[in-house]
Scaffold this active site. Structure first.
Site, PDB file in Angstrom:
ATOM      1  N   ASP A  74       0.819  -1.219   0.000  1.00  0.00           N
ATOM      2  CA  ASP A  74       0.000   0.000   0.000  1.00  0.00           C
ATOM      3  C   ASP A  74       0.852   1.267   0.000  1.00  0.00           C
ATOM      4  O   ASP A  74       2.028   1.240   0.383  1.00  0.00           O
ATOM      5  CB  ASP A  74      -0.870   0.046   1.273  1.00  0.00           C
ATOM      6  CG  ASP A  74      -2.003  -0.959   1.236  1.00  0.00           C
ATOM      7  OD1 ASP A  74      -1.988  -1.830   0.356  1.00  0.00           O
ATOM      8  OD2 ASP A  74      -2.893  -0.861   2.103  1.00  0.00           O
ATOM      9  N   ASP A  75       0.224   2.346  -0.395  1.00  0.00           N
ATOM     10  CA  ASP A  75       0.737   3.730  -0.246  1.00  0.00           C
ATOM     11  C   ASP A  75       1.774   4.174  -1.270  1.00  0.00           C
ATOM     12  O   ASP A  75       2.268   5.291  -1.196  1.00  0.00           O
ATOM     13  CB  ASP A  75       1.295   3.996   1.169  1.00  0.00           C
ATOM     14  CG  ASP A  75       0.239   3.874   2.250  1.00  0.00           C
ATOM     15  OD1 ASP A  75      -0.911   3.558   1.900  1.00  0.00           O
ATOM     16  OD2 ASP A  75       0.555   4.078   3.430  1.00  0.00           O
ATOM     17  N   HIS A 124      -6.238   3.150  -3.905  1.00  0.00           N
ATOM     18  CA  HIS A 124      -6.035   3.382  -2.462  1.00  0.00           C
ATOM     19  C   HIS A 124      -6.329   4.859  -2.146  1.00  0.00           C
ATOM     20  O   HIS A 124      -5.654   5.456  -1.321  1.00  0.00           O
ATOM     21  CB  HIS A 124      -4.603   2.992  -2.076  1.00  0.00           C
ATOM     22  CG  HIS A 124      -4.382   2.795  -0.601  1.00  0.00           C
ATOM     23  ND1 HIS A 124      -5.258   2.105   0.212  1.00  0.00           N
ATOM     24  CD2 HIS A 124      -3.376   3.202   0.216  1.00  0.00           C
ATOM     25  CE1 HIS A 124      -4.781   2.101   1.448  1.00  0.00           C
ATOM     26  NE2 HIS A 124      -3.648   2.768   1.484  1.00  0.00           N
ATOM     27  N   HIS A 219       3.692  -2.176   3.065  1.00  0.00           N
ATOM     28  CA  HIS A 219       3.711  -0.826   2.479  1.00  0.00           C
ATOM     29  C   HIS A 219       5.044  -0.671   1.749  1.00  0.00           C
ATOM     30  O   HIS A 219       6.095  -0.869   2.381  1.00  0.00           O
ATOM     31  CB  HIS A 219       3.576   0.235   3.573  1.00  0.00           C
ATOM     32  CG  HIS A 219       2.277   0.151   4.311  1.00  0.00           C
ATOM     33  ND1 HIS A 219       2.050  -0.775   5.305  1.00  0.00           N
ATOM     34  CD2 HIS A 219       1.127   0.852   4.167  1.00  0.00           C
ATOM     35  CE1 HIS A 219       0.808  -0.629   5.742  1.00  0.00           C
ATOM     36  NE2 HIS A 219       0.220   0.350   5.083  1.00  0.00           N
TER      37      HIS A 219
HETATM   38 ZN   LIG Z   1      -2.576   3.319   3.191  1.00  0.00          ZN
END
Ligand SMILES: [Zn+2]
Length: 257
Positions: A74-75, A124, A219
């Site tokens: 993620d991110d 996201h 992440h």
């Molecule tokens: Zn996130």
């Protein structure tokens, strides 16, 4: 699984009765208790994405599937993503990247490279704001659509998979994904790679709980994650796991036709 919409009339009835009792001269105790129970259930429902309390969520594949695992990041994309991509390529592993729209604008070539290497990109949100959990449905929908647009511009496809920031779900998010028709994706194995600072601890945490069908949450934003993935991929190979994208694990469409 219990749903918020099912419990809503129960909350209203219980709290209403308790309030009436107060008016009738009973003590405040019952009202306090019913409010407390209501808030506790709603809070747990908001923060445990696996419960699917507000909206249907996917968080795991079938354990019976030939030892498949879905790693997710993620991110990103970020300056750490190329190292992750190199490692994945080395082990012939596929993964899913839940990208932030703003980051996709910042790293368009990297976003394309993720796709070129056979990985999946999911939504996201566009800006991953800290108060995402407190936005109204219209604002959440805008965040989703802006991220979709960023991806459409850069990779030429609109993603069907969505992971809510912080794994939070609530009535606004439920309403927004109903409109945008994204599949809400959670996880079954959380690395806590943004919380724990010792690589060995993160690695142990993931491996200890590892089951076939797991969706592992990482992440691609820190050196810790790179180090953990460097150690994890050989372990997965040794144990006979195959790393696939989430759409493959769950048999879902990754992008709109
Ligand atoms: Zn996130």
């Amino acid at each position: 699984m219990l749903k918020h919409v099912t419990l809503l009339p129960v909350y209203i009835a219980a709290n209403g009765l308790a309030l009436l009792a107060v008016f009738a001269g009973e003590s405040y105790g019952w009202l306090l208790l019913s409010v407390l129970i209501t808030l506790t259930i709603i809070t747990i429902g908001s923060f445990d994405i696996r419960l699917g309390y507000f909206t249907d969520t996917y968080f795991k594949g079938k354990e019976s599937q030939n030892k498949l695992i879905a790693l997710s990041f993620d991110d990103g994309p970020s300056s750490y993503t190329p190292e992750i991509l190199l490692l994945l390529e080395k082990f012939n592993a596929r993964a899913t990247f839940f990208c932030i729209g703003k980051q996709v604008h910042k790293y368009p070539q990297l976003s394309k490279e993720i796709i070129r290497q056979g990985h999946t990109i999911g939504n996201h949100t566009f800006s991953h704001l800290p108060h995402f959990g407190f936005m109204n449905a219209r604002q959440v929908e805008q965040e989703l659509r802006d991220c979709d647009r960023a991806l459409l511009e850069v990779i030429g496809q609109r993603p069907c998979l969505f992971r809510p920031p912080y794994g939070v779900t609530n009535p606004s998010i439920a309403r927004a994904v109903k409109a945008t028709k994204h599949h809400v994706i959670g996880w079954s194995n959380r690395s806590l790679d943004t919380v724990i600072t010792q690589d060995a601890k993160i690695y142990k945490r993931v491996v200890k709980k590892l089951r076939a069908g797991d969706i592992v949450l990482f992440h691609d934003t820190s050196v810790h994650t790179v180090e953990v993935v460097k150690r994890l991929l050989p372990t997965l190979k040794e144990r006979g796991y195959t790393c696939v994208t989430i759409d493959k694990l769950l048999n879902l469409k990754a992008y709109e036709d």
